[in-house]
Design a protein around this motif. Structure first.
Motif, PDB file in Angstrom:
ATOM      1  N   GLY A 280      47.351  -7.088  31.952  1.00 42.39           N
ATOM      2  CA  GLY A 280      47.406  -5.629  31.965  1.00 42.39           C
ATOM      3  C   GLY A 280      46.465  -4.950  30.993  1.00 42.39           C
ATOM      4  N   LYS A 281      45.731  -5.732  30.205  1.00 42.21           N
ATOM      5  CA  LYS A 281      44.833  -5.158  29.204  1.00 42.21           C
ATOM      6  C   LYS A 281      43.445  -4.902  29.798  1.00 42.21           C
ATOM      7  CE  LYS A 281      47.883  -5.478  25.891  1.00 42.21           C
ATOM      8  NZ  LYS A 281      48.952  -6.165  26.633  1.00 42.21           N
ATOM      9  N   THR A 282      42.709  -4.005  29.153  1.00 36.27           N
ATOM     10  CA  THR A 282      41.327  -3.722  29.534  1.00 36.27           C
ATOM     11  C   THR A 282      40.398  -4.321  28.490  1.00 36.27           C
ATOM     12  OG1 THR A 282      41.883  -1.672  30.688  1.00 36.27           O
ATOM     13  CG2 THR A 282      39.613  -1.922  29.949  1.00 36.27           C
ATOM     14  N   VAL A 283      39.492  -5.168  28.951  1.00 36.20           N
ATOM     15  CA  VAL A 283      38.530  -5.838  28.072  1.00 36.20           C
ATOM     16  C   VAL A 283      37.164  -5.195  28.281  1.00 36.20           C
ATOM     17  CG1 VAL A 283      37.439  -8.031  27.471  1.00 36.20           C
ATOM     18  CG2 VAL A 283      39.829  -7.991  28.239  1.00 36.20           C
ATOM     19  N   LEU A 284      36.569  -4.699  27.203  1.00 31.76           N
ATOM     20  CA  LEU A 284      35.253  -4.067  27.290  1.00 31.76           C
ATOM     21  C   LEU A 284      34.182  -5.078  26.897  1.00 31.76           C
ATOM     22  CD1 LEU A 284      33.396  -1.642  27.672  1.00 31.76           C
ATOM     23  CD2 LEU A 284      33.914  -0.946  25.313  1.00 31.76           C
ATOM     24  N   LEU A 285      33.282  -5.367  27.821  1.00 25.94           N
ATOM     25  CA  LEU A 285      32.178  -6.295  27.586  1.00 25.94           C
ATOM     26  C   LEU A 285      30.944  -5.508  27.173  1.00 25.94           C
ATOM     27  CD1 LEU A 285      30.806  -9.134  27.840  1.00 25.94           C
ATOM     28  CD2 LEU A 285      30.381  -8.550  30.249  1.00 25.94           C
ATOM     29  N   VAL A 286      30.400  -5.830  26.008  1.00 30.41           N
ATOM     30  CA  VAL A 286      29.188  -5.173  25.522  1.00 30.41           C
ATOM     31  C   VAL A 286      28.008  -6.090  25.802  1.00 30.41           C
ATOM     32  CG1 VAL A 286      28.004  -4.172  23.539  1.00 30.41           C
ATOM     33  CG2 VAL A 286      30.489  -3.993  23.723  1.00 30.41           C
ATOM     34  N   GLY A 287      27.118  -5.681  26.724  1.00 28.45           N
ATOM     35  CA  GLY A 287      25.990  -6.509  27.124  1.00 28.45           C
ATOM     36  C   GLY A 287      26.370  -7.437  28.263  1.00 28.45           C
ATOM     37  N   ASP A 288      25.361  -8.108  28.831  1.00 25.93           N
ATOM     38  CA  ASP A 288      25.589  -9.116  29.875  1.00 25.93           C
ATOM     39  C   ASP A 288      26.198  -8.535  31.143  1.00 25.93           C
ATOM     40  OD1 ASP A 288      25.197 -11.636  30.773  1.00 25.93           O
ATOM     41  OD2 ASP A 288      26.780 -12.589  29.615  1.00 25.93           O
ATOM     42  N   SER A 289      25.972  -7.247  31.412  1.00 26.83           N
ATOM     43  CA  SER A 289      26.579  -6.655  32.598  1.00 26.83           C
ATOM     44  C   SER A 289      26.015  -7.246  33.888  1.00 26.83           C
ATOM     45  CB  SER A 289      26.375  -5.135  32.601  1.00 26.83           C
ATOM     46  OG  SER A 289      25.006  -4.806  32.725  1.00 26.83           O
ATOM     47  N   VAL A 290      24.823  -7.863  33.811  1.00 26.19           N
ATOM     48  CA  VAL A 290      24.238  -8.498  34.994  1.00 26.19           C
ATOM     49  C   VAL A 290      25.173  -9.578  35.526  1.00 26.19           C
ATOM     50  CG1 VAL A 290      22.321  -9.913  35.823  1.00 26.19           C
ATOM     51  CG2 VAL A 290      21.875  -8.008  34.281  1.00 26.19           C
TER      52      VAL A 290
ATOM     53  N   PHE B  92      29.827   4.846  24.377  1.00 21.70           N
ATOM     54  CA  PHE B  92      30.595   3.690  23.936  1.00 21.70           C
ATOM     55  C   PHE B  92      31.977   4.122  23.458  1.00 21.70           C
ATOM     56  CE2 PHE B  92      31.984   0.576  20.804  1.00 21.70           C
ATOM     57  CZ  PHE B  92      31.808  -0.605  21.496  1.00 21.70           C
ATOM     58  N   GLU B  93      32.036   5.182  22.667  1.00 17.53           N
ATOM     59  CA  GLU B  93      33.325   5.641  22.154  1.00 17.53           C
ATOM     60  C   GLU B  93      34.247   6.072  23.292  1.00 17.53           C
ATOM     61  OE1 GLU B  93      32.973   8.549  19.113  1.00 17.53           O
ATOM     62  OE2 GLU B  93      32.185   7.140  17.637  1.00 17.53           O
ATOM     63  N   ALA B  94      33.666   6.661  24.335  1.00 19.31           N
ATOM     64  CA  ALA B  94      34.478   7.076  25.479  1.00 19.31           C
ATOM     65  C   ALA B  94      35.088   5.860  26.172  1.00 19.31           C
ATOM     66  CB  ALA B  94      33.628   7.872  26.461  1.00 19.31           C
ATOM     67  N   MET B  95      34.319   4.767  26.261  1.00 20.38           N
ATOM     68  CA  MET B  95      34.822   3.563  26.910  1.00 20.38           C
ATOM     69  C   MET B  95      35.827   2.838  26.026  1.00 20.38           C
ATOM     70  SD  MET B  95      31.487   2.059  28.918  1.00 20.38           S
ATOM     71  CE  MET B  95      32.522   1.071  30.004  1.00 20.38           C
ATOM     72  N   VAL B  96      35.627   2.936  24.712  1.00 16.83           N
ATOM     73  CA  VAL B  96      36.555   2.297  23.778  1.00 16.83           C
ATOM     74  C   VAL B  96      37.959   2.874  23.929  1.00 16.83           C
ATOM     75  CG1 VAL B  96      37.169   2.137  21.331  1.00 16.83           C
ATOM     76  CG2 VAL B  96      34.869   1.539  22.074  1.00 16.83           C
ATOM     77  N   GLU B  97      38.024   4.164  24.211  1.00 14.70           N
ATOM     78  CA  GLU B  97      39.323   4.819  24.338  1.00 14.70           C
ATOM     79  C   GLU B  97      40.176   4.203  25.444  1.00 14.70           C
ATOM     80  OE1 GLU B  97      38.685   8.951  24.864  1.00 14.70           O
ATOM     81  OE2 GLU B  97      37.844   9.269  22.858  1.00 14.70           O
ATOM     82  N   ASP B  98      39.519   3.622  26.442  1.00 10.35           N
ATOM     83  CA  ASP B  98      40.252   3.028  27.563  1.00 10.35           C
ATOM     84  C   ASP B  98      40.382   1.511  27.439  1.00 10.35           C
ATOM     85  OD1 ASP B  98      40.538   5.512  28.853  1.00 10.35           O
ATOM     86  OD2 ASP B  98      38.526   5.340  29.710  1.00 10.35           O
ATOM     87  N   ALA B  99      39.880   0.940  26.334  1.00  9.25           N
ATOM     88  CA  ALA B  99      39.882  -0.516  26.182  1.00  9.25           C
ATOM     89  C   ALA B  99      40.941  -0.976  25.183  1.00  9.25           C
ATOM     90  CB  ALA B  99      38.505  -0.997  25.739  1.00  9.25           C
ATOM     91  N   ASP B 100      41.355  -2.222  25.345  1.00  9.59           N
ATOM     92  CA  ASP B 100      42.313  -2.831  24.420  1.00  9.59           C
ATOM     93  C   ASP B 100      41.646  -3.837  23.497  1.00  9.59           C
ATOM     94  OD1 ASP B 100      44.912  -1.711  25.483  1.00  9.59           O
ATOM     95  OD2 ASP B 100      44.131  -2.655  27.306  1.00  9.59           O
ATOM     96  N   MET B 101      40.560  -4.437  23.969  1.00  7.32           N
ATOM     97  CA  MET B 101      39.823  -5.394  23.147  1.00  7.32           C
ATOM     98  C   MET B 101      38.367  -5.414  23.585  1.00  7.32           C
ATOM     99  SD  MET B 101      41.713  -8.844  24.606  1.00  7.32           S
ATOM    100  CE  MET B 101      43.331  -8.107  24.332  1.00  7.32           C
ATOM    101  N   LEU B 102      37.510  -5.877  22.691  1.00  9.69           N
ATOM    102  CA  LEU B 102      36.063  -5.821  22.888  1.00  9.69           C
ATOM    103  C   LEU B 102      35.466  -7.222  22.772  1.00  9.69           C
ATOM    104  CD1 LEU B 102      33.389  -4.008  22.854  1.00  9.69           C
ATOM    105  CD2 LEU B 102      33.558  -4.163  20.375  1.00  9.69           C
ATOM    106  N   ILE B 103      34.543  -7.550  23.685  1.00 11.92           N
ATOM    107  CA  ILE B 103      33.818  -8.822  23.602  1.00 11.92           C
ATOM    108  C   ILE B 103      32.327  -8.518  23.649  1.00 11.92           C
ATOM    109  CG2 ILE B 103      33.348 -11.034  24.703  1.00 11.92           C
ATOM    110  CD1 ILE B 103      36.183 -11.123  25.663  1.00 11.92           C
ATOM    111  N   ILE B 104      31.591  -9.036  22.669  1.00  9.63           N
ATOM    112  CA  ILE B 104      30.163  -8.743  22.543  1.00  9.63           C
ATOM    113  C   ILE B 104      29.340  -9.956  22.962  1.00  9.63           C
ATOM    114  CG2 ILE B 104      28.334  -7.999  20.972  1.00  9.63           C
ATOM    115  CD1 ILE B 104      30.569  -6.925  19.130  1.00  9.63           C
ATOM    116  N   ALA B 105      28.415  -9.747  23.899  1.00 12.74           N
ATOM    117  CA  ALA B 105      27.505 -10.806  24.345  1.00 12.74           C
ATOM    118  C   ALA B 105      26.283 -10.797  23.425  1.00 12.74           C
ATOM    119  CB  ALA B 105      27.095 -10.574  25.798  1.00 12.74           C
TER     120      ALA B 105
END
Length: 233
Positions: A128-138, A165-178
């Motif tokens: 049920g969580k939202t994971v925000l991926l930074v980079g590697d969107s391809v 980025f801040e707008a997307m963070v508001e909807d995310a529960d955790m962040l993963i950076i590529a």
């Protein structure tokens, strides 16, 4: 070191890398190097060995499917000898491609198999969580197979525009950076913003599912620890 007729592969002039079958522009390719092999992804790319487009004969003979892990090899003196030489039927077992039957069934639409979570203990945390991926969107669609297996939602952002980025963070529960796709400056900015918004994060260095899944596990564990700490305060 892998041996070849009593010599190492390098001694024999053989190059290889382990990669993943992906679909791009309507055809299958071997990409997403896992880091295994005796040549790095950048060098293989520069010499035209990555990505590798399997022949129709290889696709039929080995019943190639999106998500499969394979080894690609060639003689350094003759790049034209490049071919798939090893099939990994799952993430842990290796089987020589040559032992597969020439009568292997054709791929049924090349539909990728559902990902099986390697860390079932984090399923209750990630569900049920939202994971925000930074980079590697391809490769987000490929990595999304992992988050789907954990019943989580994957969103992605490539350029680190602070407002977006801040707008997307508001909807995310955790962040993963590529890290392999994001500059040092932008990765630091992403971490700073994550901390400012109380978002747990993790990093990974290869655009393949297993390193991403390990990062997801790290982020989930940090998320759970943060939740416990918050409840205790």
């Amino acid at each position: 070191m892998v041996k070849h007729s009593g010599k190492t592969l390098d001694d024999a002039g053989i190059k290889f890398y382990t990669g993943e079958i992906v679909e791009r522009n309507g055809h299958l390719e071997v990409d997403n190097p896992t880091g295994d092999g005796n040549i790095d992804g950048t060098t293989a790319f520069e010499m035209g060995a990555l990505p590798y487009v399997p022949t129709s004969e290889e696709i039929e003979k080995y019943n190639l499917q999106i998500g499969q892990i394979v080894d690609v090899s060639w003689y350094e003196s003759n790049p034209g000898t490049i071919k798939i030489v090893w099939i990994h039927p799952d993430e842990t077992v290796e089987t020589p491609a040559e032992v597969k039957s020439d009568k292997a069934k054709k791929s049924a639409g090349n539909t990728p198999k559902p990902w099986t979570p390697n860390y079932p203990e984090i399923v209750p945390i990630v569900t049920g969580k939202t994971v925000l991926l930074v980079g590697d969107s391809v490769y987000a669609d490929n990595l999304r197979r992992v988050t789907d297996a954990y019943n989580a939602t994957l969103t992605e952002v490539d350029s680190i525009d602070r407002e977006r980025f801040e707008a997307m963070v508001e909807d995310a529960d955790m962040l993963i950076i590529a890290l392999h796709y994001v500059s040092h400056r932008d990765s630091n900015l992403a971490i700073d913003l994550a901390k400012a918004h109380g978002l747990t994060y993790a990093t990974f260095n290869q655009h393949a599912k297993i390193p991403f899944e390990i990062a997801l596990k790290t982020a989930a564990e940090r998320y759970e620890a943060a939740q416990i700490k918050s409840e205790e305060e």
